[in-house]
Design an enzyme around this catalytic site. Structure first.
Site, mmCIF file in Angstrom:
data_model
loop_
_atom_site.group_PDB
_atom_site.id
_atom_site.type_symbol
_atom_site.label_atom_id
_atom_site.label_comp_id
_atom_site.label_asym_id
_atom_site.label_seq_id
_atom_site.Cartn_x
_atom_site.Cartn_y
_atom_site.Cartn_z
ATOM 1 N N ASP A 46 25.744 54.900 32.078
ATOM 2 C CA ASP A 46 26.716 54.749 30.990
ATOM 3 C C ASP A 46 26.472 53.464 30.208
ATOM 4 O O ASP A 46 26.632 53.411 28.993
ATOM 5 C CB ASP A 46 28.155 54.719 31.546
ATOM 6 C CG ASP A 46 28.509 56.033 32.243
ATOM 7 O OD1 ASP A 46 27.954 57.084 31.810
ATOM 8 O OD2 ASP A 46 29.305 56.012 33.209
ATOM 9 N N ASP A 70 17.226 34.520 -0.669
ATOM 10 C CA ASP A 70 16.920 33.281 -1.400
ATOM 11 C C ASP A 70 15.419 33.108 -1.586
ATOM 12 O O ASP A 70 14.620 33.619 -0.815
ATOM 13 C CB ASP A 70 17.486 32.073 -0.640
ATOM 14 C CG ASP A 70 19.014 32.100 -0.607
ATOM 15 O OD1 ASP A 70 19.607 31.218 0.037
ATOM 16 O OD2 ASP A 70 19.602 33.020 -1.224
ATOM 17 N N HIS A 86 6.723 37.393 -8.003
ATOM 18 C CA HIS A 86 6.332 37.814 -6.639
ATOM 19 C C HIS A 86 7.462 37.530 -5.644
ATOM 20 O O HIS A 86 7.880 38.407 -4.877
ATOM 21 C CB HIS A 86 5.062 37.057 -6.240
ATOM 22 C CG HIS A 86 4.624 37.274 -4.819
ATOM 23 N ND1 HIS A 86 3.642 38.160 -4.458
ATOM 24 C CD2 HIS A 86 5.057 36.704 -3.660
ATOM 25 C CE1 HIS A 86 3.483 38.154 -3.147
ATOM 26 N NE2 HIS A 86 4.337 37.278 -2.623
ATOM 27 N N GLU A 87 7.971 36.279 -5.639
ATOM 28 C CA GLU A 87 8.991 35.914 -4.646
ATOM 29 C C GLU A 87 10.262 36.735 -4.836
ATOM 30 O O GLU A 87 10.909 37.146 -3.861
ATOM 31 C CB GLU A 87 9.309 34.420 -4.728
ATOM 32 C CG GLU A 87 8.127 33.524 -4.420
ATOM 33 C CD GLU A 87 7.454 33.822 -3.082
ATOM 34 O OE1 GLU A 87 6.220 33.676 -2.995
ATOM 35 O OE2 GLU A 87 8.157 34.235 -2.141
ATOM 36 N N ASP A 100 7.694 25.462 -3.604
ATOM 37 C CA ASP A 100 7.163 24.212 -3.092
ATOM 38 C C ASP A 100 6.952 23.245 -4.262
ATOM 39 O O ASP A 100 6.076 23.470 -5.113
ATOM 40 C CB ASP A 100 5.827 24.458 -2.377
ATOM 41 C CG ASP A 100 5.280 23.207 -1.723
ATOM 42 O OD1 ASP A 100 5.871 22.117 -1.943
ATOM 43 O OD2 ASP A 100 4.273 23.316 -1.005
ATOM 44 N N ASP A 101 7.754 22.185 -4.302
ATOM 45 C CA ASP A 101 7.647 21.279 -5.462
ATOM 46 C C ASP A 101 6.517 20.290 -5.311
ATOM 47 O O ASP A 101 6.392 19.381 -6.154
ATOM 48 C CB ASP A 101 8.986 20.529 -5.660
ATOM 49 C CG ASP A 101 9.293 20.405 -7.151
ATOM 50 O OD1 ASP A 101 10.421 20.052 -7.499
ATOM 51 O OD2 ASP A 101 8.367 20.683 -7.948
ATOM 52 N N HIS A 108 10.251 39.821 -3.036
ATOM 53 C CA HIS A 108 10.727 39.672 -1.637
ATOM 54 C C HIS A 108 12.248 39.658 -1.615
ATOM 55 O O HIS A 108 12.873 40.299 -0.759
ATOM 56 C CB HIS A 108 10.206 38.365 -1.058
ATOM 57 C CG HIS A 108 8.760 38.344 -0.742
ATOM 58 N ND1 HIS A 108 8.114 39.373 -0.087
ATOM 59 C CD2 HIS A 108 7.802 37.406 -1.007
ATOM 60 C CE1 HIS A 108 6.827 39.058 0.049
ATOM 61 N NE2 HIS A 108 6.608 37.881 -0.491
ATOM 62 N N ASP A 167 23.797 35.842 -4.794
ATOM 63 C CA ASP A 167 22.987 36.650 -3.870
ATOM 64 C C ASP A 167 21.622 35.985 -3.683
ATOM 65 O O ASP A 167 21.129 35.858 -2.573
ATOM 66 C CB ASP A 167 22.805 38.065 -4.444
ATOM 67 C CG ASP A 167 24.148 38.789 -4.562
ATOM 68 O OD1 ASP A 167 24.945 38.694 -3.613
ATOM 69 O OD2 ASP A 167 24.393 39.412 -5.617
ATOM 70 N N HIS A 193 4.708 42.207 1.608
ATOM 71 C CA HIS A 193 3.420 42.062 0.914
ATOM 72 C C HIS A 193 2.695 43.402 0.829
ATOM 73 O O HIS A 193 2.878 44.272 1.653
ATOM 74 C CB HIS A 193 2.552 41.041 1.619
ATOM 75 C CG HIS A 193 2.941 39.641 1.278
ATOM 76 N ND1 HIS A 193 2.767 38.587 2.117
ATOM 77 C CD2 HIS A 193 3.515 39.136 0.163
ATOM 78 C CE1 HIS A 193 3.212 37.474 1.557
ATOM 79 N NE2 HIS A 193 3.673 37.781 0.363
ATOM 80 N N VAL A 216 0.417 27.114 0.670
ATOM 81 C CA VAL A 216 1.682 27.849 0.481
ATOM 82 C C VAL A 216 2.395 27.358 -0.786
ATOM 83 O O VAL A 216 2.685 26.172 -0.942
ATOM 84 C CB VAL A 216 2.601 27.666 1.693
ATOM 85 C CG1 VAL A 216 3.939 28.369 1.447
ATOM 86 C CG2 VAL A 216 1.958 28.236 2.952
ATOM 87 N N GLY A 262 23.889 34.910 3.116
ATOM 88 C CA GLY A 262 23.413 33.570 3.474
ATOM 89 C C GLY A 262 22.044 33.310 2.872
ATOM 90 O O GLY A 262 21.769 33.632 1.720
ATOM 91 N N HIS A 300 12.798 21.801 4.500
ATOM 92 C CA HIS A 300 13.889 21.867 3.513
ATOM 93 C C HIS A 300 15.061 22.702 4.029
ATOM 94 O O HIS A 300 15.770 23.351 3.262
ATOM 95 C CB HIS A 300 13.365 22.419 2.182
ATOM 96 C CG HIS A 300 12.617 23.709 2.323
ATOM 97 N ND1 HIS A 300 11.287 23.778 2.702
ATOM 98 C CD2 HIS A 300 12.997 25.008 2.164
ATOM 99 C CE1 HIS A 300 10.894 25.043 2.758
ATOM 100 N NE2 HIS A 300 11.907 25.816 2.424
#
Lengths: 377, 82
Positions: free
Chosen positions: A289, A95, A119-120, A99-100, A123, A59, A129, A81, A91, A69
């Site tokens: 209609d 997810d 936090h993420e 950010d690497d 979401h 999930d 937020h 960010v 889908g 990405h």
């Protein structure tokens, strides 16, 4: 707190997650435990529980990436960010992407992975937020947080329990997520007798309206979401008569009785409802209609009983010479039209539990289908 | 480098503000000169909406505390809208 528009949520209490790849900044075990700890924050205050998959589609798919990405929302290099995540659903929905280009750390010398993950994942569970500066769902990262004292704020708890209810231990409320008095979406969705009040496209998705709800179908996921109309558009009526999208105006028009409304995305346009007679329909028409708009020819068709009118979107006026008989110009479409929409160069007419795919150029019905073929039943 | 110290910074501040309002507060991306519009009421309202959400004083202007918050690391999900 706020939730995503339409309050999407997981319709089950057991949710799977998978850590698809790892940041080189931390040992794998540290990433695993940070994510586990972040999920536990939400687990403790809801009936939800999580299990980890090591392969396949979970999930919540958790990944680290830099720049573009694959979701058309590129990361921006170091700083600003840190991560983003998607509302519950199939889908990519649900997810979480990190950010690497950030320096992920277990403490606060860099960007603390546990804090951002908690936090993420909020979401991923359906929270948007919060404007409460003390909330975990407040959008700005606080590097000065004392990790030993991190806990959900009351605002966070109220938000997540608005979606899923409290944990089972609490005697007041039932264990299962609160359900509205709506019918069980799955059983209705695949019922062979299903008919629609109205169907329209909206920014590349398909909305199928029925009573107080609508199914929202995106081509990116096999199964539609099921929502209350009022959770997106509070002032729209239930049990509407018709709906159509004028794509070059990014506007969907909704009809009920002798009135019609306009929405852009989930923003209701001011100055509505208006009378359908302002479109040029005669006073004798009390309701329509179905309606469908042809974005190529810039014409909109209004269907009333066995007749139809045609509206010129460029001139913004009803064309002379109407009404005409539906059956004459749409051979094969000879029963009352409940709903209609245009896609892929075809008109799709819905009548009761049947659906006709009509080729407007060849002027013939190309397929006779069940009304819910779009739902992957 | 030092913030706010040079006149040219105002442009980059404005650019950051425009991007921030577009990305997180649904300001329409219409390509017109944002700097010229910054005192127009819709943009001022947008700035105030952002300042209110972030718990800042609602000056409707790009003041230093607003700039400070906009420069902080944050989540990429918008604060308002769909």
């Amino acid at each position: 707190f706020t939730t995503f528009p339409g309050s999407p949520k997981w319709r089950k209490n057991h949710i799977t997650y998978r850590i698809v790849n790892y940041t080189p900044d931390l040992p794998k075990e540290s990433v695993d435990s940070a994510i586990e700890k972040a999920l536990k924050v939400w687990e403790e205050v809801t009936p939800l529980n999580f299990s980890r998959l090591s392969e396949g589609e979970a999930d919540i798919m958790i990944s680290f990436a830099v720049g573009e990405h694959g979701d058309f929302v590129p990361f921006d290099g170091p700083g600003t960010v840190l991560a983003h995540a998607y509302a519950p659903g199939l889908g990519i929905n649900g997810d979480a992407h990190f950010d690497d280009d950030e320096q992920w750390t277990e403490d606060t010398t860099g960007t603390n992975l546990f804090l951002v993950a908690a936090h993420e994942l909020g979401h991923s569970l359906g929270l948007f937020h919060s404007a409460n500066t003390e909330a975990l769902m407040y959008p700005v990262y606080k590097s000065s947080t004392d990790l030993a004292r991190v806990r959900l704020s009351q605002d966070d708890v109220e938000g997540i329990q608005f979606l899923y209810g409290p944990p089972p231990a609490s005697p007041e409320v039932p264990v299962v997520p609160t359900t509205s008095s709506s019918p069980e979406p799955e059983s209705l969705m695949c019922s062979p007798a299903l008919s629609f009040d109205a169907v329209t496209t909206l920014r590349g998705e398909f909305l199928f309206f029925k009573d107080r709800h609508f199914w929202r179908k995106s081509l990116r996921s096999p199964e539609p979401g099921f929502y209350l109309i009022s959770s997106f558009w509070p002032s729209l009526p239930s049990s509407m008569d018709a709906a159509y999208e004028v794509t070059n105006r990014d506007t969907v028009f909704i009809f009920k009785g002798n009135q019609f409304w306009a929405v852009r995305g989930h923003e209701e346009q001011v100055g509505y409802p208006k009378s359908i007679h302002t479109l040029g329909l005669p006073e004798t028409v009390g309701k329509i209609d179905a309606a469908v708009s042809d974005k190529v020819k810039k014409k909109t068709y209004f269907f009333v009983e066995d007749k139809y009118w045609r509206f010129d979107e460029k001139k913004q006026s009803m064309e002379p010479g109407f009404p005409r008989k539906i059956a004459e110009d749409f051979p094969g479409v000879d029963s009352k039209v409940d709903a209609a929409f245009a896609a892929f160069g075809f008109f799709y007419f819905f009548s009761g539990s049947s659906q006709l795919e009509f080729d407007p150029n060849a002027k013939k019905v190309t397929h006779v289908l069940k009304s819910n073929t779009w739902f992957n039943c | 480098y030092p913030l706010h110290s040079r006149a040219g910074d105002e442009d980059s501040g404005m650019e950051l503000l425009q991007k921030y309002l577009e990305n997180y507060y649904g300001l329409a991306k219409d390509g017109k000169q944002f700097i010229r519009k910054k005192t127009s009421s819709p943009v001022v309202k947008k700035i105030q909406e952002m300042q209110k959400f972030l718990g800042l004083e609602m000056t409707g202007k790009l003041d230093s505390s607003t700039m400070d918050v906009m420069l902080k690391p944050r989540c990429g999900v918008p604060d308002v809208g769909g």
